[in-house]
Scaffold this motif. Structure first.
Motif, mmCIF file in Angstrom:
data_model
loop_
_atom_site.group_PDB
_atom_site.id
_atom_site.type_symbol
_atom_site.label_atom_id
_atom_site.label_comp_id
_atom_site.label_asym_id
_atom_site.label_seq_id
_atom_site.Cartn_x
_atom_site.Cartn_y
_atom_site.Cartn_z
ATOM 1 N N SER A 285 0.844 -1.185 0.000
ATOM 2 C CA SER A 285 0.000 0.000 0.000
ATOM 3 C C SER A 285 0.884 1.241 0.000
ATOM 4 C CB SER A 285 -0.898 -0.019 1.245
ATOM 5 O OG SER A 285 -1.840 1.014 1.221
ATOM 6 N N GLN B 284 0.680 5.656 0.357
ATOM 7 C CA GLN B 284 0.023 6.940 0.544
ATOM 8 C C GLN B 284 1.053 7.991 0.109
ATOM 9 O OE1 GLN B 284 -3.051 7.576 1.363
ATOM 10 N NE2 GLN B 284 -3.798 5.692 2.306
ATOM 11 N N SER C 295 -3.254 1.716 5.578
ATOM 12 C CA SER C 295 -2.804 0.772 4.560
ATOM 13 C C SER C 295 -4.036 0.064 4.004
ATOM 14 C CB SER C 295 -1.827 -0.241 5.152
ATOM 15 O OG SER C 295 -2.441 -1.010 6.160
ATOM 16 N N SER C 296 -3.943 -0.388 2.756
ATOM 17 C CA SER C 296 -5.072 -1.108 2.164
ATOM 18 C C SER C 296 -4.959 -2.613 2.406
ATOM 19 C CB SER C 296 -5.157 -0.827 0.662
ATOM 20 O OG SER C 296 -3.967 -1.220 0.023
ATOM 21 N N ASP D 58 2.821 -1.616 -6.297
ATOM 22 C CA ASP D 58 2.577 -2.645 -5.291
ATOM 23 C C ASP D 58 3.301 -3.921 -5.702
ATOM 24 O OD1 ASP D 58 1.084 -0.812 -3.940
ATOM 25 O OD2 ASP D 58 -0.845 -1.775 -4.284
#
Length: 149
Positions: free
Chosen positions: A95, A97, A114-115, A136
């Motif tokens: 993840s 940002q 976070s995803s 990713d």
């Protein structure tokens, strides 16, 4: 030997001892090496990069967590824009940002989650992820001395 003649030798020994005792940690990401500070415990993770006016382009902070789980970071009292990069147990980017702005709103600063589950979080100056073309799945390499707990 007189003290005056020993002073340069003592000074050299002192400086050499200081230089070798300060461990420098690094990580590599997409061919770029970053000198990193480590945040291994709750106190250092909470403090993070707060109150810093700047950070060298080839520096960052690596946050080490005891287990892999969803993470969320915020920019409370952080004065520099950052890229927040989340890595799993296998050190793969899960993840990102990017270009997270500074925040002076205290506890009203928004979280940047976070995803997916992450164990390691790397904060770099904003723009580094774009510069490196991070995707990713990109793997991070730890230098010596960054041991898993």
């Amino acid at each position: 030997m007189s003290l005056i003649r020993l002073l340069p030798l003592l000074l050299l020994m002192t400086l050499t001892g200081c230089a070798s005792s300060g461990t420098r940690h690094w990580v590599e990401l997409s061919g770029a090496r970053y000198q990193v500070e480590l945040a291994r415990d709750d106190a250092s993770r909470a403090r993070g990069l707060m109150f810093r006016d700047q950070m060298d382009a080839d520096h960052g902070m690596l946050f080490l967590h005891e287990r892999e789980e969803l993470q969320a970071y915020w920019m409370k009292n952080t004065k520099i824009a950052l890229d927040i990069l989340y890595f799993d147990e296998q050190r793969r980017l899960v993840s990102q940002q990017r270009d997270v702005p500074p925040c002076s709103a205290g506890d009203r600063c928004p979280p940047y989650p976070s995803s997916g589950p992450a164990r390691y979080v790397l904060e770099l100056n904003a723009g580094q992820a774009e510069k490196l073309g991070l995707k990713d799945g990109t793997e991070i390499t730890f230098g010596p001395g960054i041991a898993d707990r």
